[in-house]
Design a protein around this motif. Structure first.
Motif, short mmCIF file in Angstrom:
data_model
loop_
_atom_site.label_atom_id
_atom_site.label_comp_id
_atom_site.label_asym_id
_atom_site.label_seq_id
_atom_site.Cartn_x
_atom_site.Cartn_y
_atom_site.Cartn_z
N LEU A 170 -21.72 28.03 23.37
CA LEU A 170 -21.07 27.83 22.07
C LEU A 170 -21.25 26.39 21.60
CD1 LEU A 170 -17.68 29.75 22.40
CD2 LEU A 170 -19.72 30.45 21.16
N GLY A 171 -21.75 25.53 22.48
CA GLY A 171 -22.03 24.17 22.07
C GLY A 171 -21.13 23.11 22.72
N TYR A 172 -20.18 23.54 23.54
CA TYR A 172 -19.29 22.57 24.18
C TYR A 172 -20.00 21.89 25.35
CZ TYR A 172 -15.78 25.21 21.60
OH TYR A 172 -15.07 25.83 20.60
N GLN A 173 -19.73 20.60 25.49
CA GLN A 173 -20.32 19.85 26.60
C GLN A 173 -19.24 19.27 27.51
OE1 GLN A 173 -23.79 18.69 27.19
NE2 GLN A 173 -24.48 20.35 25.87
N ARG A 174 -18.25 18.65 26.89
CA ARG A 174 -17.16 18.04 27.69
C ARG A 174 -16.10 19.12 27.94
NH1 ARG A 174 -13.91 14.18 26.17
NH2 ARG A 174 -13.70 13.40 28.29
N ILE A 175 -16.28 19.80 29.06
CA ILE A 175 -15.40 20.93 29.38
C ILE A 175 -14.54 20.56 30.58
CG2 ILE A 175 -15.31 23.35 30.05
CD1 ILE A 175 -18.14 23.62 28.78
N ALA A 176 -13.22 20.57 30.37
CA ALA A 176 -12.31 20.26 31.48
C ALA A 176 -12.01 21.52 32.27
CB ALA A 176 -11.01 19.67 30.94
N ILE A 204 -25.45 19.52 32.91
CA ILE A 204 -24.33 18.71 32.46
C ILE A 204 -23.69 18.10 33.71
CG2 ILE A 204 -22.07 18.71 31.31
CD1 ILE A 204 -23.02 21.22 29.81
N PRO A 205 -23.60 16.78 33.78
CA PRO A 205 -23.01 16.17 34.98
C PRO A 205 -21.52 16.51 35.08
CG PRO A 205 -23.41 14.51 33.29
CD PRO A 205 -24.01 15.78 32.78
N VAL A 206 -21.06 16.70 36.32
CA VAL A 206 -19.64 16.97 36.53
C VAL A 206 -18.86 15.67 36.45
CG1 VAL A 206 -17.92 17.70 38.22
CG2 VAL A 206 -20.04 19.00 37.97
N ASP A 207 -17.89 15.61 35.54
CA ASP A 207 -17.04 14.42 35.42
C ASP A 207 -15.73 14.69 36.16
OD1 ASP A 207 -15.31 12.42 34.74
OD2 ASP A 207 -15.66 12.56 32.57
N PRO A 208 -15.51 14.02 37.28
CA PRO A 208 -14.31 14.31 38.09
C PRO A 208 -13.01 14.10 37.32
CG PRO A 208 -15.60 12.50 39.04
CD PRO A 208 -16.35 12.98 37.86
N ASP A 237 -7.73 11.29 25.61
CA ASP A 237 -9.15 11.59 25.44
C ASP A 237 -9.37 13.09 25.62
OD1 ASP A 237 -11.84 11.36 25.15
OD2 ASP A 237 -12.20 10.70 27.21
N LEU A 238 -9.11 13.83 24.54
CA LEU A 238 -9.16 15.28 24.58
C LEU A 238 -10.59 15.78 24.86
CD1 LEU A 238 -6.74 17.15 24.10
CD2 LEU A 238 -7.57 17.49 21.76
N PRO A 239 -10.75 16.70 25.81
CA PRO A 239 -12.08 17.30 26.01
C PRO A 239 -12.36 18.27 24.86
CG PRO A 239 -10.48 18.35 27.44
CD PRO A 239 -9.75 17.24 26.74
N GLU A 240 -13.58 18.77 24.82
CA GLU A 240 -13.91 19.74 23.76
C GLU A 240 -13.36 21.12 24.09
OE1 GLU A 240 -18.12 17.38 23.10
OE2 GLU A 240 -18.15 19.50 23.63
N GLY A 258 -13.08 29.58 19.99
CA GLY A 258 -13.71 29.06 18.78
C GLY A 258 -15.16 29.50 18.61
N SER A 259 -15.66 29.35 17.42
CA SER A 259 -17.08 29.57 17.12
C SER A 259 -17.65 30.86 17.69
CB SER A 259 -17.93 28.41 17.66
OG SER A 259 -17.22 27.21 17.60
N ALA A 260 -16.80 31.79 17.95
CA ALA A 260 -17.30 32.99 18.60
C ALA A 260 -18.02 33.89 17.61
CB ALA A 260 -16.15 33.76 19.23
N ILE A 261 -17.68 33.69 16.38
CA ILE A 261 -18.11 34.66 15.37
C ILE A 261 -19.61 34.95 15.38
CG2 ILE A 261 -17.90 35.29 12.94
CD1 ILE A 261 -15.25 34.76 14.63
N ALA A 262 -20.40 33.92 15.32
CA ALA A 262 -21.84 34.12 15.27
C ALA A 262 -22.36 34.69 16.58
CB ALA A 262 -22.53 32.79 14.99
N TRP A 263 -21.88 34.09 17.64
CA TRP A 263 -22.41 34.40 18.95
C TRP A 263 -22.11 35.84 19.37
CZ3 TRP A 263 -21.69 35.80 23.95
CH2 TRP A 263 -22.67 35.36 24.86
N GLN A 264 -20.90 36.23 19.07
CA GLN A 264 -20.43 37.51 19.58
C GLN A 264 -21.28 38.67 19.06
OE1 GLN A 264 -16.74 37.05 17.73
NE2 GLN A 264 -17.05 38.56 16.17
N LYS A 265 -21.82 38.50 17.87
CA LYS A 265 -22.58 39.59 17.29
C LYS A 265 -23.80 39.92 18.13
CE LYS A 265 -20.98 39.09 12.61
NZ LYS A 265 -21.11 38.31 11.39
N ARG A 266 -24.32 38.90 18.77
CA ARG A 266 -25.50 39.14 19.58
C ARG A 266 -25.17 39.59 21.00
NH1 ARG A 266 -28.10 33.73 19.74
NH2 ARG A 266 -25.96 33.16 19.40
#
Lengths: 355, 355
Positions: free
Chosen positions: A182-188, A215-219, A244-247, A339-347
């Motif tokens: 979906l495009g997220y990179q900073r995932i907690a 994506i490197p793991v940020d402890p 510092d909110l993650p995505e 979030g942003s599921a709309i486009a992706w989910q169709k496929r």
DNA sequence: CTGAAAGCGCTTACAG
DNA sequence: CTGAAAGCGCTTACAG
């Protein structure tokens, strides 16, 4: 027909019928050696006196109680009450009853529960371990008693026993890869304790997903805690304190996700606009939230049914490998919280909308 | 220290210690007649052999199992799992275990559950009756066995036994009067079966509220059914088929309200703009709905605790009136689903906002 | 087809 | 302080 307070026994029936206790017992158990006429007389008298066989006495001689102990962290959690419902269904159909115990996530209470169940001579134990469990010793001595036990959902790392689980590594990886796509990179990750199977495995799945996408793991993005709503609250507050909110956030399970969700609602943080959120389990409330939760569904009822079946098979003499593992299917349930599921989910995925 | 499959008994300990079974038994039970030295030796050997007393054997002679049977319609319903949690808490603290049974709302299965529990020689039974219960006979013969039983939440009309409930008439009346004060006049009731206490009493409360405001009761606005989500779905669909939406709906409990709510969401009917909706119980999901549900809170955990306490008191010899009734407090919880609350709430009630 | 004997693992008087 | 006897309510061989 007098209504005595004293319970009526085989002896009472035998006396009234001028038969021996043995014959009455056999008649009640529909033993082939007893004449139909006698059976009829016995049955009728039993009904007349409102006789209830004393299964305690029977258990003492047969060394089977047809009772299984079930230990859950909290019955109030809907995942566990659904599992217990599945256990009860299979058990009662097979003529077993269940003694229900709660560990309240406390290793010490769990140990006492096990002792009590052993005293009660249960035919076996079904257990999902407390989050505070660390010491495998109680399970080693449980094994030595010869009373079979089966883990479901959560087992203690380092203890070998049959179990009914889902593929937590695979499930977590799939969920996190979905977030990445979906495009997220900073995932907690609000992680569970690593000594508990689901804590360890869902963390591993998270790490594998990141690794697969370089994506490197940020402890700092991994916050360890328990498996309950309050732990989600604590973790979310810690994240916020740092400012510092993650995505996106992958919570180890739905209760933790819901704890985080409640904090967000309170603080005016929008899900998924400000932070995407996913859980694991798909408990009943998850689809009903104002922002329905994306999660990995676990078949709770089926987990309970399979665990009960496995334990009963073992109890009835079947040889089962101590590392027997029944792995049930998970299913990605995409809802609004990611979030942003709309486009992706169709496929890619079927969408389950919360109502 | 060999790890025998055979369970170790008092006899085994006695043999190893060169003591009689009686003395070992007394030592383990901390009987005052046994010397400290002997007690120490016995305890140590018991630990060494991983001895677990056979409480089945003990129960047979003492005629007490320290086990109570709990029968609920469905453990999966969060109201009941919360009650059971309260029962378990009090029971385990008092040294009792619980055997959990589900009736699945089926009177016949409930009857079988009772028989099974009697065979297992439970010290008492806690029961919330199945919605399909009509016949008081099984409870009359249960009474004759001398095994105490206590109803909680739901009892069968016509059966006298101690019970732990809330004031359903008063609660329902308060809730419906609140709707009336908000300005609603055409208020439907999705009612439960009248043979079940909560079905009857909540209907009575509804009628009393209307009467108090000189609103005639319109029988078409009362739709009778069961106590589960599916019943709310059915009732709502029936209302919609008629094409004449009421201004407000009082559902007999939260699951029924949620069933109705889901139908509304599906059909694009807005709550509370098109129809106001209130339930009864305040189960966990009710505050989490996209439109949080106005409801009458029942203290589920406390109901379970009180029911367990009462049963244990009876079991331990206290004389309790057969019509003993413990009535716990309800609390009106105003949320968005009833509409127009904003002005009113400032004067009258504390608002619990769903998050 | 029916019954007398023994025993499941404990506890409860009763003796000493 | 310790133990022999009896019994809780059943079932399991073994006889007849």
């Amino acid at each position: 027909l007098k209504l005595s307070r004293q319970k009526v026994t085989l002896k009472d029936l035998a006396k009234r019928l001028n038969l021996s206790v043995v014959t009455v017992s056999r008649a009640l158990n529909d033993h082939p050696d007893v004449s139909e006429a006698t059976k009829a007389r016995v049955l009728s008298m039993a009904r007349k006196l409102n006789y209830h066989p004393n299964s305690i006495a029977r258990s003492l001689v047969q060394k089977k109680t047809h009772t299984i102990g079930v230990i859950v962290p909290e019955i109030y959690h809907s995942f566990f009450s659904e599992v217990v419902s599945g256990v009860e269904e299979v058990a009662s159909q097979a003529g077993y009853q269940i003694i229900l115990c709660q560990s309240n996530e406390d290793a010490e209470k769990e140990r006492k529960n096990i002792d009590t169940l052993l005293s009660k001579q249960v035919d076996g134990i079904l257990i999902s371990v407390a989050e505070s469990d660390r010491d495998p010793q109680p399970f080693r001595s449980l094994r030595q008693t010869g009373t079979p036990f089966v883990f479901f959902d959560r087992y203690l790392v380092g203890v070998e026993a049959p179990r009914v689980i889902v593929d937590d590594v695979e499930g977590a990886q799939q969920l996190v890869e979905y977030l990445i796509q979906l495009g997220y990179q900073r995932i907690a990750h609000f992680a569970g304790y690593p000594q508990i199977s689901i804590g360890r495995d869902r963390l591993v799945g998270y790490q594998k997903a990141l690794a697969a996408h370089y994506i490197p793991v940020d402890p700092h993005l991994i916050i360890e805690g328990g498996f309950n709503e309050r732990d989600g609250v604590v973790a979310m507050e810690e994240i916020l304190t740092r400012g510092d909110l993650p995505e996106a956030i992958f919570a180890v399970n739905d209760p933790v996700a819901i704890g985080a969700y409640k904090v967000c609602m309170e603080k005016g943080i929008r899900v998924p606009e400000d932070v995407a959120l996913v859980g694991f389990s798909d408990i009943d409330v998850s689809s009903l939230l104002a922002v329905p939760l994306t999660t990995m569904r676990q078949p709770a009822l089926q987990i309970g049914q399979e665990a009960a079946r496995l334990l009963i098979r073992i109890n009835e003499g079947e040889e089962v490998n101590p590392s027997e593992e029944i792995v049930l299917k998970t299913e990605l349930i995409v809802r609004r919280s990611c979030g942003s599921a709309i486009a992706w989910q169709k496929r890619h995925v079927k969408v389950h909308e919360g109502v």
